[in-house]
Structures are given as structure tokens and as C-alpha cells.
Write a protein that holds these residues in place. Structure first.
Motif, PDB file in Angstrom:
ATOM      1  N   HIS A 123      10.372  30.799 -21.158  1.00  7.88           N
ATOM      2  CA  HIS A 123       9.076  30.829 -20.488  1.00  7.88           C
ATOM      3  C   HIS A 123       8.831  32.200 -19.854  1.00  7.88           C
ATOM      4  N   GLY A 156       5.093  29.896 -17.121  1.00  8.88           N
ATOM      5  CA  GLY A 156       4.155  29.713 -18.219  1.00  8.88           C
ATOM      6  C   GLY A 156       4.647  28.648 -19.179  1.00  8.88           C
ATOM      7  N   ARG A 157       3.924  28.485 -20.267  1.00 11.19           N
ATOM      8  CA  ARG A 157       4.287  27.469 -21.257  1.00 11.19           C
ATOM      9  C   ARG A 157       5.584  27.839 -21.965  1.00 11.19           C
ATOM     10  N   LYS A 159       8.234  28.373 -24.916  1.00 10.43           N
ATOM     11  CA  LYS A 159       8.196  28.866 -26.286  1.00 10.43           C
ATOM     12  C   LYS A 159       9.553  28.588 -26.935  1.00 10.43           C
ATOM     13  N   SER A 225       2.459  39.566 -18.576  1.00 15.17           N
ATOM     14  CA  SER A 225       2.599  39.480 -20.023  1.00 15.17           C
ATOM     15  C   SER A 225       4.035  39.805 -20.397  1.00 15.17           C
ATOM     16  N   PRO A 228       5.832  38.283 -26.936  1.00 15.86           N
ATOM     17  CA  PRO A 228       5.801  37.021 -27.673  1.00 15.86           C
ATOM     18  C   PRO A 228       6.036  35.783 -26.811  1.00 15.86           C
ATOM     19  N   GLY A 230       4.369  35.232 -24.172  1.00 16.49           N
ATOM     20  CA  GLY A 230       3.054  34.840 -23.698  1.00 16.49           C
ATOM     21  C   GLY A 230       2.635  35.480 -22.392  1.00 16.49           C
ATOM     22  N   ARG A 231       1.494  35.026 -21.912  1.00 11.65           N
ATOM     23  CA  ARG A 231       0.886  35.530 -20.684  1.00 11.65           C
ATOM     24  C   ARG A 231       0.642  34.370 -19.729  1.00 11.65           C
ATOM     25  N   LEU A 232       0.515  34.690 -18.449  1.00 10.60           N
ATOM     26  CA  LEU A 232       0.095  33.698 -17.465  1.00 10.60           C
ATOM     27  C   LEU A 232      -0.602  34.416 -16.319  1.00 10.60           C
TER      28      LEU A 232
END
Length: 237
Positions: A123, A156-157, A159, A225, A228, A230-232
């Protein structure tokens, strides 16, 4: 002639800090006779705080600090919040923000093994460091005892497995930011080593590595960021 030896226990310092954690009241400098002298004693205090408050740790968190020693401390489930959760600044003392990453273990972390940790998910995260003390100064021992400056970790989500070398950036939404290449594999290996030295972790335990970017102040909407991963974004008010 036998020299006087220091008789020290983490319990007295833990009692002071546990009260600050519970009440939110600012803590002054610990008296010299109960203060930890090094990071090892500071970590004993941090775990004694959780024992006093009956809070089980859910993992290990490392906080990298430019020009200073890395802080190691327990991660607490109640300090983990999902991305998008508004964060009230008046609930945090001396908050600073850095990019972070969370690894959720797919298998136990054996204290007798040196294999790389196996992750179920990774994450991108935003680490919100904060103190229980009235000011933000202090040596490594003091800051380690202060739960390694654990405030909140915004996750964040998740991965699946992703490249471990990522470009990390952090800053106010729409503002300029510095982009840094970070080797998460090396960071997680360091976190795993710290966890193993403390007895290991079960499957589902967390390895958190924070301080992946220069710190920024908490204000408005801040975005992270990690390529790969992700971002939040989090809003501070």
C-alpha cells in the motif's frame, strides 16, 4: 571497589507516556533517572506503553530521518486510517508528513530466517508523525520511547506484488514537489530485520516504512504518489 550500577526499568517512563497517549496532554521532558539512554531502552519503553494500555501491536514501523538515526517502533492498528479520512490537526502535536509504504505479510516472519518477507499486498501511504511532548526536539532514545513519533498512517488501496524501486513524491495538491527514487525492497528488508530481532510477526502483520520523502507540514490537501503502488490524498483541517 564496585562501581554503582544503574538500576533502570521502562515502567516509569511508560507510565508518563501512556498517560499522555490516553489524555492527549503535552508531556514535558522525562526526568533523567527514568529517561531511556539509547534506542534499545527507548524501544522497551514503547512496548511497555502498549502493555500498560492493553494495546497489541500489529506490526513494526521504521521512520527514516535525514541526518538522524532511523526510528523503530511498534505499529498500532488504531493509528491506521484509510485514505480520504479527514484528519483534525488539533488531535496531533507537532505533526509532519512523509510518504510511506505498508507491506501486509502473506506468511509469518520467522525470527530465525533471513529470507525476504512475503507480502499479500502493498500500500502507498502517508505517514503523519507526531509527538506526545510539548516540543518536537529530543534525542533518538526519547523519540523511540515516544512510539517512534507514531501519529497516524493513512493507507491507500492494496496492490499485488509490484516493482520495489518506485518514484516517491509528496506535497500540497497542485504544488511543486521533489520526486525521489526509493528502493522499497531494501527498506522492507530493514523493517523485517527489526521485526525479527523482536520475535517476528504473524501472517497479516504489517511492515511500515516511513520517511520516504522530505517532510512537509500538515495543511490543506496533501497528496502522495508511489509510482505503481498508486496515489492517495488526505485533507488536514
Amino acid at each position: 571497589m564496585v562501581e554503582n550500577q544503574r538500576v533502570w526499568s521502562p515502567d516509569s517512563a511508560a507510565r508518563w507516556l501512556a498517560e499522555a497517549v490516553e489524555t492527549g496532554n503535552a508531556l514535558t521532558e522525562l526526568p533523567e533517572d527514568i529517561a531511556p539512554r539509547d534506542a534499545t531502552e527507548g524501544l522497551e519503553v514503547a512496548f511497555a506503553i502498549l502493555e500498560r494500555l492493553d494495546i497489541p501491536p500489529c506490526g513494526i514501523r521504521l521512520l527514516y530521518r535525514p541526518g538522524a538515526e532511523t526510528l523503530i517502533g511498534p505499529m498500532i492498528e488504531g493509528r491506521l486510517v484509510p485514505a480520504g479520512t479527514p484528519i483534525a490537526l488539533d488531535a496531533l502535536r507537532n505533526p509532519t508528513l512523509t510518504a510511506a509504504a505498508i507491506g501486509v505479510l502473506a506468511a509469518p516472519l520467522d525470527p530465525h530466517s533471513d529470507e525476504a518477507p512475503c507480502f499479500a499486498t502493498l500500500h502507498a501511504a502517508l505517514d503523519v508523525s507526531a509527538t506526545r511532548h510539548a516540543d518536537a526536539t529530543g534525542d533518538t532514545a526519547t523519540r523511540t520511547a515516544d512510539l517512534a513519533l507514531l501519529g497516524l498512517v493513512v493507507a491507500g488501496r492494496g496492490k499485488p506484488l509490484a516493482p520495489m524501486v518506485v518514484s516517491a513524491s509528496l506535497g500540497a495538491r497542485g504544488g511543486k514537489r521533489t520526486v525521489m527514487s526509493r528502493d522499497l525492497g531494501a527498506a522492507f528488508a530493514e523493517a523485517a530485520g527489526a521485526a525479527r530481532s523482536l520475535g517476528g510477526l504473524p501472517a497479516g502483520g504489517l511492515l511500515v516504512v516511513a520517511g520516504l520523502t522530505p517532510s512537509v507540514q500538515a495543511a490543506g490537501v496533501v497528496t502522495v504518489s508511489l509510482g505503481p503502488l498508486g496515489r492517495l490524498a488526505s485533507e488536514f483541517a
